[in-house]
Design an enzyme around this catalytic site. Sequence first.
Site, PDB file in Angstrom:
ATOM      1  N   LYS B  80     -14.946  82.390  22.131  1.00 13.37           N
ATOM      2  CA  LYS B  80     -13.964  81.306  22.252  1.00 13.37           C
ATOM      3  C   LYS B  80     -14.354  80.145  21.340  1.00 13.37           C
ATOM      4  O   LYS B  80     -15.540  79.803  21.231  1.00 13.37           O
ATOM      5  CB  LYS B  80     -13.904  80.850  23.717  1.00 13.37           C
ATOM      6  CG  LYS B  80     -12.838  79.807  24.024  1.00 13.37           C
ATOM      7  CD  LYS B  80     -12.822  79.462  25.519  1.00 13.37           C
ATOM      8  CE  LYS B  80     -11.737  78.446  25.860  1.00 13.37           C
ATOM      9  NZ  LYS B  80     -11.716  78.131  27.310  1.00 13.37           N
ATOM     10  N   SER B 155      -7.102  78.506  29.727  1.00 15.45           N
ATOM     11  CA  SER B 155      -7.179  78.134  28.323  1.00 15.45           C
ATOM     12  C   SER B 155      -7.782  79.219  27.434  1.00 15.45           C
ATOM     13  O   SER B 155      -7.539  79.219  26.233  1.00 15.45           O
ATOM     14  CB  SER B 155      -7.988  76.856  28.162  1.00 15.45           C
ATOM     15  OG  SER B 155      -9.354  77.081  28.499  1.00 15.45           O
ATOM     16  N   SER B 179      -9.769  78.915  33.667  1.00 10.12           N
ATOM     17  CA  SER B 179      -9.528  79.299  32.270  1.00 10.12           C
ATOM     18  C   SER B 179     -10.133  80.634  31.847  1.00 10.12           C
ATOM     19  O   SER B 179      -9.839  81.111  30.754  1.00 10.12           O
ATOM     20  CB  SER B 179     -10.037  78.213  31.321  1.00 10.12           C
ATOM     21  OG  SER B 179      -9.165  77.122  31.336  1.00 10.12           O
TER      22      SER B 179
END
Lengths: 95, 489
Positions: B80, B155, B179
Site C-alpha cells: 500500500k 481505504s 481499511s
Amino acid sequence: MAATDIDVKYVAHLARIGLTPDEEVKMSAHLAGILGYIEKLKELDVTGVEPTAHAVPMVNVLRPDVVRPSLAHEAAMSNAPAKANGLFLVPKIVE
Amino acid sequence: MLNQLTISELTSRLARRDISARELTQACLDQIARVDGTVHAFISHDPADALAQADAADHELAAGVTFAQKPLLGIPIAIKDVLAVKGHPLNCGSKILGKFISPYDATVIEKMKAAGAVVFGRLNMDEFAMGSSTETSAFGITRNPWDPSRIPGGSSGGSAAAVAADEAIATLGTDTGGSIRQPAALCGCVGLKPTYGRVSRYGLTAFASSLDQIGPFTKNIEDAARLLGVISGHDPKDSTSVAEPVPDYVAALDGQIRGLKLGLPKEYLIGGLDPEVKAAVDAAVKQYAALGAEIVDISLPHTDYAVATYYIVATAEASANLARFDGIRYGQRVDGADPIELYTRTRGAGFGAEVKRRIILGTYVLSSGYYDAYYLRAQKVRTLIRNDFLNAFKQVDAIITPTAPTAAFKIGEKSGDPLQMYLSDIFTISCNLAGISGISLPCGFTRSPKLPIGLQLLGQPFGEATLLKLAHAYEQSTPWHREKPAPIA
C-alpha cells in the site's frame, strides 16, 4: 455544542488550509451534517468514565541514552522542495 | 497460472525448484499488464526492480537457503502506498507528497525483505487512508475485480483488488477503522487487522496514531498466518509496539475449534444490513455450530456510538499528524510571501476534499471551547466501547459479525455524501477503538450481480492465533475462498 456554529473559514485558518469560496460552502454543509450526527454522543451519561487515549496504554517507554545510527543528513534532505548549503530554504521570517 | 496460487503452494514448488522466483514474479507482472488498465490497483510498479529481487531469491534458493530460514523467499508481495520502501515513491494516494522517494524502509518492509519476499509496487488507496471506497485517491479510482462498475472498498482498495485479481500473491494494507477488513470483504479475499501494538508502525505514514495497524491481504487463511508471523513483533523504533511473544500462527491452524465460544452481538444484526449479507452470515454461524463451536448471544451496547466516536478521535489525531505536510521539508510547495501563506497555499492545493474535511473537523473538535464537548467526551465513550468488548471476551473466545452492511457499492454512489460513506464502516470501526484484533474472510456471494460477502471475526487483544484457527476451520469447510472473479478484459 450546537451543530451549525462551525466557522469554517476560521477553523481552516487554524488548520493552515486555504479554501476557495466554493469549497467553504460545501465544507460547511458537509460538516454541519457530520456534526449533527456526532451530537448523538450527548445521549450517553459519561459521568465518572475515564477517557481512553490509547487502547494499549504504555507509559514512559524508555531506551538507554546511547547514540544510534540515524538517517544521514543528505538522505533527510533528499526530498526538500528548496534547499541550499545543507539547509531547508523557507520564506523570510524576521524583518 | 502461478500468480493464482497461494504462498503455501508456491513455497513448496519453489523449494522443489519446480518453478523459479523469476517465473512467478513475471506471472504477476504479466497479470498486471493484462488487467490493471481496468482494475488500477497499482499507482506504479517497477518491473525491473521486482525481477532483480526475484533473481536474487533464485540465487539464494540455488545456494540452499530454505523456507525455514526465509519463509517468503521469492514470493511477490505488493505494498500500500502509505508504507515506506527505500528508494521507491511514497504518495499516500495524495498530490501533496509530489515526487517523494522514501529514504528508508518501514519495519514491516525490512522484515519482509529479510524473509526473502519480492517487495514491489505502490498500491492505490484513499488519500491518506481517509475513505471507504478508494475514490478519494489523487491517482484515480480502483475498480472491483468482481464488477468493474463497483468500488473495491477502502481505504486499502488497491491492496484488496490486487489480491482478488491475482496481480500479487499477497499485499500489505493498513486499517484505522476497517481499511483492511472492509475492502477484503468487498473483493472476496482475506484481510487481517492485528491487535494494536502487534505490528510496528515505523515507516507507516500516520493517519490516526492510536488506531492505525498494518496487516496482510491474502488468498487464504494460512497465507495470512504466514505473513502475520513475519511482520509481527516488538520494534524499538515504535514505542507503541508491544513486547508480546509472536506465536507460530500456522501451527495454530489445527481445526480444533470444538468447544470454542463465538459471540453473536445483537447490535450487529439490525438496520441497514442487506438481506443477502444477513443470510450469508446466518449460514456461517450455523456452519460454526456444525463444526462444534458454541454460539453465544452477546451484547455490545455502545455499538451505535462507534462511528460518531471514531470521527472525533480519528480526525483529531489526523489534524495533528497531517500538520507535517507543510511544504517545508518534503513534498510539493506553493510559495507564499510568509510562512503562513506558504503553508495555507501548499495545503490548500495539495490535499483533496476528504482530507481537508477531516483535518478541519479534527481541528474543530480540538479547538478551544469545544475540546471537552467533543474530544474528551469521545475519549470517554471510547472507554465504554472498549469495556463492551472486554466484558464480552469474559464470556466468548471471539465475536462473529458481518464485515460490511452491504456488498460492494457502485462507483460514485456514496462519494457525494460523506456521512453515508462513514456509516459503511459501522461494523469495523469499534475494533480499532477497542484496540482488539479482527479478520475478514469470504462467506458467500450475492446472487445477481455475483459479489463477495465478508464475515468478520473479532478477537481478544493478541488473540490472532485463535482468530486464525477459527477462520481456517470455517474456510476449510466452505468453498468460497476458491472462487475467482470472471476474467477481466
